[in-house]
Design an enzyme around this catalytic site. Sequence first.
Site, PDB file in Angstrom:
ATOM      1  N   LYS A  79     -22.593  12.349  49.759  1.00 11.68           N
ATOM      2  CA  LYS A  79     -23.958  12.735  49.388  1.00 11.68           C
ATOM      3  C   LYS A  79     -24.148  12.602  47.874  1.00 11.68           C
ATOM      4  CE  LYS A  79     -24.341  15.610  53.468  1.00 11.68           C
ATOM      5  NZ  LYS A  79     -24.256  16.947  54.082  1.00 11.68           N
ATOM      6  N   GLN A 123     -22.892  22.806  52.649  1.00  7.35           N
ATOM      7  CA  GLN A 123     -22.201  21.964  53.626  1.00  7.35           C
ATOM      8  C   GLN A 123     -21.652  22.836  54.769  1.00  7.35           C
ATOM      9  OE1 GLN A 123     -22.055  18.497  53.574  1.00  7.35           O
ATOM     10  NE2 GLN A 123     -21.294  18.843  55.646  1.00  7.35           N
ATOM     11  N   ASP A 146     -31.925  20.182  53.744  1.00  6.55           N
ATOM     12  CA  ASP A 146     -31.408  19.950  55.099  1.00  6.55           C
ATOM     13  C   ASP A 146     -32.483  20.243  56.151  1.00  6.55           C
ATOM     14  OD1 ASP A 146     -28.830  18.893  55.088  1.00  6.55           O
ATOM     15  OD2 ASP A 146     -27.930  20.831  54.590  1.00  6.55           O
TER      16      ASP A 146
END
Length: 325
Positions: A79, A123, A146
């Site tokens: 990422k 994460q 997200d």
Amino acid sequence: MLRRWVVSFINPSHTNRTFHTSKLLRTAQIIDGKKIAGDILNEVKQSVESWVQAGNRRPKLVAILVGHNPASKTYVSNKVKAAKSVGIDSETILCSTDITQVSLVERIQSYNTDPSIDGILVQLPLPKGLDEKKICHSISPSKDVDGFHSENIGNLSSDKSGIIPATALGVRELIVRTKIDTFGKNAVVIGRSKHVGLPIALLLHADGNGETGALDMTTTICHRHTSHMDLQKFTLLADVLVAAAGVPGLITKEMVKPGACVIDVGITRVKDAQGKFKLTGDVDFNGVKEIAGFITPVPGGVGPMTVAILMKNTLFAAQHNPKRT
Ligand code: ADP
């Protein structure tokens, strides 16, 4: 729709060279997620440059990694690399496994109020003892790149513009950019997780006239309590079949409607005969590609799309961040 046809001449008897049978075999078009993700990253890069040239600060993403899970480390590093490639600033925050729920939430809250940060992600999975739901909900919805916060899921459910979970939007982009016919067609999503299966189903079934770019499909969600016999009944009706169960090889060719578009979201690390780990999808790729019209590989299908869309979401968050400096 573009289809690739492979003609193979099969000789049933190698002793009789004059007795040839010809058979038409169709193999699916492989949807190249790496290529489509690359196109999206280029688009995001151009938009970031225009945004900066218009006098705005570069978007900034903060990625929080808790503990030492090697897969999580790889995901975060991918990422960060993607952010760099499109001109998005990023910072990785490493937290030890024994961080408490309270101090992790406090850190997130400090990033929520920091006007120089546009996007925050934690994460997953988190080490035991940390409540993923509560932690994801402590991220400000406007910085939740997200798209897991219930405000963002709520917007998606009501066809309102907002941050859409990256894998779900990635699946939509694969379908749309491959020009799959979806309007009024049947979709089956296998998996009902709140982060993956559910948002995919929301995007597939909803009204294309809304603000989310939904696809107007008649959509069925199957899950672990759908009996295997029923599962096959549903999957055989699917013009678009999305497998997001995390069960390697769950979807075999007998379960697929000829010509269907099969999107494999499953990514499981499986040990091969040599003891090496390899990434395996939910779909028996070699079998299903003989029946399907379109198919995504694992790796190289949905995985790269999730990362590319995360960058798109970070730019979206920057452009909609009311308090940015
Ligand atoms: P993810 O977040 O990647 O979707 P989860 O493990 O949270 O992964 O969710 C897996 C989903 O797959 C669940 O909704 C579960 O019900 C579904 N599932 C698991 N096994 C099967 C199966 N054999 N058939 C159909 N669905 C399954």
